[in-house]
Design a protein around this motif. Structure first.
Motif, PDB file in Angstrom:
ATOM      1  N   VAL A 525       0.863  -1.191   0.000  1.00 29.64           N
ATOM      2  CA  VAL A 525       0.000   0.000   0.000  1.00 29.64           C
ATOM      3  C   VAL A 525       0.893   1.232   0.000  1.00 29.64           C
ATOM      4  CG1 VAL A 525      -1.678   1.334   1.331  1.00 29.64           C
ATOM      5  CG2 VAL A 525      -1.880  -1.144   1.223  1.00 29.64           C
ATOM      6  N   VAL A 526       0.612   2.150  -0.883  1.00 27.11           N
ATOM      7  CA  VAL A 526       1.388   3.392  -0.964  1.00 27.11           C
ATOM      8  C   VAL A 526       0.411   4.561  -0.900  1.00 27.11           C
ATOM      9  CG1 VAL A 526       2.993   4.768  -2.330  1.00 27.11           C
ATOM     10  CG2 VAL A 526       3.127   2.278  -2.389  1.00 27.11           C
ATOM     11  N   MET A 527       0.689   5.507  -0.008  1.00 25.60           N
ATOM     12  CA  MET A 527      -0.198   6.665   0.126  1.00 25.60           C
ATOM     13  C   MET A 527       0.590   7.945  -0.079  1.00 25.60           C
ATOM     14  SD  MET A 527      -2.652   5.413   3.195  1.00 25.60           S
ATOM     15  CE  MET A 527      -3.944   6.437   2.570  1.00 25.60           C
ATOM     16  N   ASP A 528      -0.024   8.853  -0.829  1.00 23.44           N
ATOM     17  CA  ASP A 528       0.613  10.136  -1.131  1.00 23.44           C
ATOM     18  C   ASP A 528       0.278  11.151  -0.050  1.00 23.44           C
ATOM     19  OD1 ASP A 528       1.322   8.980  -3.490  1.00 23.44           O
ATOM     20  OD2 ASP A 528       0.770  10.704  -4.721  1.00 23.44           O
ATOM     21  N   ASN A 529       1.291  11.609   0.592  1.00 26.82           N
ATOM     22  CA  ASN A 529       1.184  12.755   1.479  1.00 26.82           C
ATOM     23  C   ASN A 529      -0.047  12.743   2.408  1.00 26.82           C
ATOM     24  OD1 ASN A 529       2.378  15.142   2.374  1.00 26.82           O
ATOM     25  ND2 ASN A 529       0.936  16.392   1.184  1.00 26.82           N
ATOM     26  N   PRO A 530      -0.165  11.723   3.225  1.00 28.15           N
ATOM     27  CA  PRO A 530      -1.255  11.747   4.211  1.00 28.15           C
ATOM     28  C   PRO A 530      -0.973  12.797   5.274  1.00 28.15           C
ATOM     29  CG  PRO A 530       0.168   9.862   4.586  1.00 28.15           C
ATOM     30  CD  PRO A 530       0.681  10.539   3.353  1.00 28.15           C
ATOM     31  N   ALA A 531      -2.017  13.153   6.015  1.00 33.90           N
ATOM     32  CA  ALA A 531      -1.855  14.187   7.030  1.00 33.90           C
ATOM     33  C   ALA A 531      -0.828  13.762   8.075  1.00 33.90           C
ATOM     34  CB  ALA A 531      -3.201  14.473   7.686  1.00 33.90           C
ATOM     35  N   ALA A 532      -0.921  12.522   8.513  1.00 39.10           N
ATOM     36  CA  ALA A 532       0.092  11.994   9.433  1.00 39.10           C
ATOM     37  C   ALA A 532       1.236  11.437   8.596  1.00 39.10           C
ATOM     38  CB  ALA A 532      -0.527  10.894  10.286  1.00 39.10           C
ATOM     39  N   HIS A 533       2.441  11.991   8.812  1.00 38.29           N
ATOM     40  CA  HIS A 533       3.570  11.605   7.967  1.00 38.29           C
ATOM     41  C   HIS A 533       4.234  10.322   8.454  1.00 38.29           C
ATOM     42  CE1 HIS A 533       4.305  15.717   5.822  1.00 38.29           C
ATOM     43  NE2 HIS A 533       3.074  15.273   5.714  1.00 38.29           N
ATOM     44  N   ILE A 534       3.440   9.347   8.825  1.00 44.75           N
ATOM     45  CA  ILE A 534       4.006   8.106   9.336  1.00 44.75           C
ATOM     46  C   ILE A 534       3.291   6.939   8.667  1.00 44.75           C
ATOM     47  CG2 ILE A 534       4.558   6.768  11.415  1.00 44.75           C
ATOM     48  CD1 ILE A 534       3.904   9.328  13.013  1.00 44.75           C
ATOM     49  N   ALA A 535       4.066   6.032   8.136  1.00 49.48           N
ATOM     50  CA  ALA A 535       3.469   4.876   7.469  1.00 49.48           C
ATOM     51  C   ALA A 535       2.677   4.025   8.456  1.00 49.48           C
ATOM     52  CB  ALA A 535       4.563   4.042   6.817  1.00 49.48           C
ATOM     53  N   ALA A 536       3.170   3.941   9.681  1.00 55.25           N
ATOM     54  CA  ALA A 536       2.510   3.092  10.680  1.00 55.25           C
ATOM     55  C   ALA A 536       1.090   3.570  10.964  1.00 55.25           C
ATOM     56  CB  ALA A 536       3.333   3.082  11.960  1.00 55.25           C
ATOM     57  N   ALA A 537       0.842   4.866  10.746  1.00 55.01           N
ATOM     58  CA  ALA A 537      -0.484   5.403  11.050  1.00 55.01           C
ATOM     59  C   ALA A 537      -1.361   5.521   9.810  1.00 55.01           C
ATOM     60  CB  ALA A 537      -0.334   6.785  11.693  1.00 55.01           C
ATOM     61  N   THR A 538      -0.791   5.271   8.654  1.00 55.99           N
ATOM     62  CA  THR A 538      -1.571   5.476   7.420  1.00 55.99           C
ATOM     63  C   THR A 538      -1.599   4.223   6.537  1.00 55.99           C
ATOM     64  OG1 THR A 538       0.427   6.422   6.407  1.00 55.99           O
ATOM     65  CG2 THR A 538      -1.170   7.959   7.353  1.00 55.99           C
ATOM     66  N   ALA A 539      -0.417   3.860   6.027  1.00 54.31           N
ATOM     67  CA  ALA A 539      -0.377   2.735   5.087  1.00 54.31           C
ATOM     68  C   ALA A 539      -0.600   1.393   5.790  1.00 54.31           C
ATOM     69  CB  ALA A 539       0.966   2.730   4.349  1.00 54.31           C
ATOM     70  N   ALA A 540      -0.052   1.247   6.991  1.00 58.38           N
ATOM     71  CA  ALA A 540      -0.155  -0.056   7.673  1.00 58.38           C
ATOM     72  C   ALA A 540      -1.604  -0.417   8.032  1.00 58.38           C
ATOM     73  CB  ALA A 540       0.749  -0.075   8.908  1.00 58.38           C
ATOM     74  N   PRO A 541      -2.392   0.492   8.625  1.00 61.36           N
ATOM     75  CA  PRO A 541      -3.793   0.116   8.897  1.00 61.36           C
ATOM     76  C   PRO A 541      -4.594  -0.154   7.623  1.00 61.36           C
ATOM     77  CG  PRO A 541      -3.166   2.110  10.093  1.00 61.36           C
ATOM     78  CD  PRO A 541      -2.066   1.818   9.147  1.00 61.36           C
ATOM     79  N   THR A 542      -4.278   0.581   6.573  1.00 59.67           N
ATOM     80  CA  THR A 542      -4.973   0.344   5.297  1.00 59.67           C
ATOM     81  C   THR A 542      -4.628  -1.047   4.782  1.00 59.67           C
ATOM     82  OG1 THR A 542      -4.769   2.707   4.854  1.00 59.67           O
ATOM     83  CG2 THR A 542      -5.357   1.305   2.996  1.00 59.67           C
ATOM     84  N   ARG A 544      -3.815  -3.545   6.573  1.00 58.91           N
ATOM     85  CA  ARG A 544      -4.515  -4.529   7.410  1.00 58.91           C
ATOM     86  C   ARG A 544      -5.966  -4.690   6.936  1.00 58.91           C
ATOM     87  NH1 ARG A 544      -5.030  -2.015  12.346  1.00 58.91           N
ATOM     88  NH2 ARG A 544      -7.110  -1.430  11.671  1.00 58.91           N
ATOM     89  N   ASN A 545      -6.640  -3.588   6.638  1.00 61.09           N
ATOM     90  CA  ASN A 545      -8.029  -3.673   6.185  1.00 61.09           C
ATOM     91  C   ASN A 545      -8.164  -4.473   4.888  1.00 61.09           C
ATOM     92  OD1 ASN A 545      -8.862  -2.145   8.334  1.00 61.09           O
ATOM     93  ND2 ASN A 545      -8.807  -0.205   7.213  1.00 61.09           N
ATOM     94  N   ILE A 546      -7.214  -4.265   3.991  1.00 61.94           N
ATOM     95  CA  ILE A 546      -7.257  -4.988   2.716  1.00 61.94           C
ATOM     96  C   ILE A 546      -7.004  -6.472   2.935  1.00 61.94           C
ATOM     97  CG2 ILE A 546      -6.044  -5.279   0.512  1.00 61.94           C
ATOM     98  CD1 ILE A 546      -5.492  -2.208   0.635  1.00 61.94           C
ATOM     99  N   VAL A 547      -5.945  -6.761   3.684  1.00 57.17           N
ATOM    100  CA  VAL A 547      -5.522  -8.154   3.836  1.00 57.17           C
ATOM    101  C   VAL A 547      -6.510  -8.946   4.693  1.00 57.17           C
ATOM    102  CG1 VAL A 547      -3.691  -9.614   4.792  1.00 57.17           C
ATOM    103  CG2 VAL A 547      -3.112  -7.651   3.367  1.00 57.17           C
ATOM    104  N   GLN A 548      -7.122  -8.272   5.643  1.00 51.08           N
ATOM    105  CA  GLN A 548      -8.096  -8.960   6.490  1.00 51.08           C
ATOM    106  C   GLN A 548      -9.244  -9.527   5.632  1.00 51.08           C
ATOM    107  OE1 GLN A 548      -9.503  -6.544   9.770  1.00 51.08           O
ATOM    108  NE2 GLN A 548      -8.990  -8.248  11.108  1.00 51.08           N
ATOM    109  N   PHE A 549      -9.695  -8.753   4.691  1.00 48.74           N
ATOM    110  CA  PHE A 549     -10.731  -9.255   3.783  1.00 48.74           C
ATOM    111  C   PHE A 549     -10.173 -10.379   2.913  1.00 48.74           C
ATOM    112  CE2 PHE A 549     -12.728  -9.470  -0.351  1.00 48.74           C
ATOM    113  CZ  PHE A 549     -14.061  -9.585  -0.016  1.00 48.74           C
ATOM    114  N   ALA A 550      -8.969 -10.159   2.388  1.00 46.00           N
ATOM    115  CA  ALA A 550      -8.394 -11.144   1.454  1.00 46.00           C
ATOM    116  C   ALA A 550      -8.184 -12.495   2.135  1.00 46.00           C
ATOM    117  CB  ALA A 550      -7.074 -10.615   0.901  1.00 46.00           C
TER     118      ALA A 550
END
Lengths: 575, 171
Positions: A525-542, A544-550
């Motif tokens: 998962v790659v996110m462009d310039n989220p408000a929180a500049h931390i992958a752990a708070a943006t890309a990682a939960p996203t 998890r949401n994707i993989v949990q369904f998969a």
């Protein structure tokens, strides 16, 4: 008597001469018409009386991996007019304007042209065309054509792409596989009179069109939807304007989902923004940041330079080549194992290991993992990323490249790196096209390229290190109850567009392998310039949401052998 | 038609002698003709005009057969043409049905698209699916296998709380 007798002879001779001259002239003209100018005259004649109409071939369907159509051609009609036959252009334009919803002035302009053929409307749905023809307007006709529709709406639109008015692929698989999908058009040749009417018993020949092949993608529409849905929610939650994700089966290299946001409606591509048209997973390269540290670790372990258990003294900053490098968060000098260095995503620890690895070994490992060249996944306009040769590296590059700055990759390239580690060190070319189907029969397909990049021992060590990242390090937000996950976060600043240096914008990434002890899925998962500049708070939960369904959808069982009573394993995925 | 010479009734009632013109001289190669004899000819009332030969039965039969053939051919031609028209109509109807089927197929695809199903499920208030529970196999060396019915050993379970959005399918 002799003179009177000579006159008839003279007259006869004169008549004979005249006839001979006439015959010679006629023969000469015949030779000119039939031999000398025959070809040009025939062409001229054919131009005047032969009408050739291209019969479009049925464009192949694009399916998902379960043969659900993602793009399909349906019958439509092209409405045309023969202005010579239109009795009353005014009333005809009035009637057509009401029926077709086209401005009267435009129709009137076409109906009054000095031509025997003008288009009035293309890709008209059959019921509407039937209603128009039922008006019995003189000079108005229709011929069959096809219309491309995307019944899944915006699903996978950047991957599937779209076509133009003439059914030529303009983007995505539609463009990349255009020659396969298009088929061979047919032709109808008819002799017509000057008014465009067919001449009875005139020449008529029809060459039937040959339908295009169907393309079956490796994409699963349900996984694709879940991925896009998760990205949509992530954009709302994180404030990021753009995001992309890709799911890969590490054993086969098949891409199960490839999602880009913002969304694109392929039926309305004309009004779409350029950024929404791009398939950023393969077309846009970015500086990956800390997810690249795994390649540095691979080079170190494969080269026998370091082991996950090796301990290093890690300060929070390091002066090197006149520059000072920092860890993400300040800390006192720690004695961390290489495992812990990766778990804390320490820049300084990684740079220290990279100094031991050396530039040539690091470059070789980057290349072996496929960076600096396109994966040839089967998508047009794929980016190769940016990886310069070591002789062009500056002194600081040996500090920045190991931590994922100063190089550029596509999300797919980096997902393929993690897939290779999941696949016991064998890099397998990602594939987006499962097979081609012609006349209901599958066509032979070339086997994807695969090559061993690292030993299975190294791959196992790296998976263990990735597990540590999720269990104890920066990847905690990606945890899913019941499953062992190996993954890595990455946060990288975005280079300035027209100057040296970096902007304040960031790209956050999370790439993970699940289940890490028996990998079935790799997702990035790659996110462009989220408000929180931390992958752990943006890309990682996203992620998890994707993989949990998969995991549920793909019936991937949990990580057996773990103590179910262990509270740590049953906790919620939230950090 | 009976020739007049054989009509004995007429022979008895009406007998005329007529002068028969002298026949022209025959070719020397031909044998000399027999000497002319007076012929007894009879006038028959209602006799057909000289030069018109009465229709022969074969001719009539032939004409009837020919006319029948022509009519039959015309009928076959009409029937073939009619069946051609019927075939064209049927083909047209098949094409129309096929097009209708294509359109309906696209409608089905549109209606069954995940995004639409998700939207409809949310609208009608469907809730996320319940948590999934997996049964773990018994560890190696265990005295009794993990079963759900024996009660001797509670099967190991991994419970995954669902965070799915409504209507996204699943089990």
């Amino acid at each position: 008597m002799a003179r009177r007798g000579a006159r008839p002879a003279l007259r006869l001779f004169a008549a004979l001469a005249a006839m001979t001259v006439s015959m010679v002239a006629i023969v000469a003209q015949l030779i000119r018409l039939q031999i000398v100018d025959a070809a040009s005259l025939e062409t001229l004649g054919a131009k005047q009386r032969v009408r050739s109409v291209t019969l479009p071939a049925r464009r192949g369907t694009i399916y998902d991996r379960n043969m659900v159509p993602l793009a399909i051609s349906i019958p439509a009609r092209a409405l045309y007019a023969n202005p010579h036959d239109v009795v009353n252009p005014e009333t005809t334009a009035d009637a057509l304007s009401v029926a077709l919803g086209i401005e009267k002035g435009l129709l009137l302009d076409r109906l009054t042209r000095d031509s025997s053929f003008v288009y009035l409307a293309r890709k008209v749905e059959v019921p509407l065309a039937t209603r128009v023809l039922a008006l019995n307007l003189p000079g108005i006709g229709a011929f069959p054509e096809t219309k491309r529709v995307y019944p899944q709406g915006t699903l996978g639109a950047q991957v599937v792409g779209f076509v133009g008015t003439d059914d030529t692929g303009l983007a995505g698989i539609e463009a990349g596989q255009d020659s396969v999908l298009a088929g061979v058009p047919g032709r109808e040749v008819t002799e017509v009179d000057p008014n465009g009417h067919p001449i009875p018993h005139g020449r008529s020949a029809v060459t039937r069109p040959k339908a295009g092949k169907d393309v079956v993608l490796t994409i699963d529409r349900n996984l694709q939807f879940a991925t896009e849905d998760a990205l949509d929610r992530a954009l709302l939650q994180t404030g990021a304007p753009r995001a992309a994700a890709v799911l890969i089966d590490p054993l086969t290299g098949e891409v199960l989902a490839m999602a880009n946001r913002p969304a694109l409606d392929p039926q309305l591509f004309g009004s779409a923004t350029p950024i929404s048209i791009r398939n950023r997973v393969v077309q846009d390269a970015y500086e990956p940041g800390s997810v690249n540290k795994l390649i540095t670790a691979a080079a170190a372990i494969e080269g026998g330079i370091a082991l996950p258990s090796d301990v290093y003294s890690v300060p929070d900053h390091l002066a090197l080549f006149g520059k000072v490098f920092h860890d993400f968060a300040p800390h006192k000098t720690e004695r961390w194992s290489y495992n812990e260095i990766l778990a804390h995503s320490s820049n300084i620890g990684t740079i220290k290991v990279a100094q031991q690895v050396g530039r040539s070994r690091l470059y070789a490992m980057l290349r072996k993992f496929g960076l600096g060249e396109p994966t040839r996944v089967g998508f047009p306009g794929e980016s190769a990323g940016i990886l310069t040769t070591p002789d062009k590296w500056s002194a600081t590059d040996m500090a920045t490249i190991p931590i994922g700055q100063g190089i550029a990759v596509t999300p797919l390239q980096m997902a393929a790196v993690y897939a290779a580690i999941a696949n016991n060190g064998v890099w397998t070319q990602p594939t987006l096209i499962k097979r081609l189907v012609a006349d209901g029969k599958a066509q032979p397909r070339t086997k994807p390229v695969s090559r061993r990049v690292i030993s299975s021992f190294t791959a196992a060590q790296l998976r263990g290190m990735l597990l540590g990242v999720v269990e104890t390090g920066t990847g905690k937000p990606a945890r899913i109850s019941g499953y062992l996950i190996g993954g890595k976060t990455g946060t990288a600043r975005v280079p300035l567009a027209n100057a040296r240096g970096y902007s304040n914008q960031v790209m956050t990434t999370f790439i993970g392998i699940v289940p890490v002890e028996s990998p079935r899925l790799v997702a990035a998962v790659v996110m462009d310039n989220p408000a929180a500049h931390i992958a752990a708070a943006t890309a990682a939960p996203t992620w998890r949401n994707i993989v949990q369904f998969a995991l549920g959808f793909m019936r991937i069982p949990p990580s057996y052998g773990l103590d179910p009573a262990d509270d740590r394993r049953n906790r919620s995925g939230t950090p | 038609m009976t020739p007049p010479e054989n009509n004995s009734a007429l022979q008895e009632t009406q007998v005329f002698e007529i002068a028969v013109p002298q026949r022209r001289t025959q070719s020397p190669r031909r044998p000399a003709p027999a000497p002319d004899r007076p012929r007894h000819l009879h006038a028959v009332p209602g006799r057909p005009a000289p030069g018109r030969r009465p229709p022969r039965p074969l001719l009539v039969v032939g004409a009837v057969v020919a006319a029948s053939l022509v009519l039959a051919l015309a009928a076959i031609n009409v029937l073939v043409g009619q069946s051609g028209v019927n075939e064209a109509d049927i083909q047209k109807a098949i094409d129309a049905k096929q097009q209708q089927m294509e359109m309906l197929r696209v409608d089905v695809l549109r209606l069954s698209a995940p995004a639409r199903v998700h939207q409809r499920a949310t609208q009608i208030g469907l809730i996320p699916a319940g948590a999934l529970t997996y049964l773990a196999p018994a560890p190696a060396g265990a005295q009794k296998p993990a079963t759900t019915t024996s009660g001797a050993r509670k099967p190991a379970t991994h419970t995954r709380p669902s965070t799915r959005t409504p209507g996204r399918g699943g089990r």
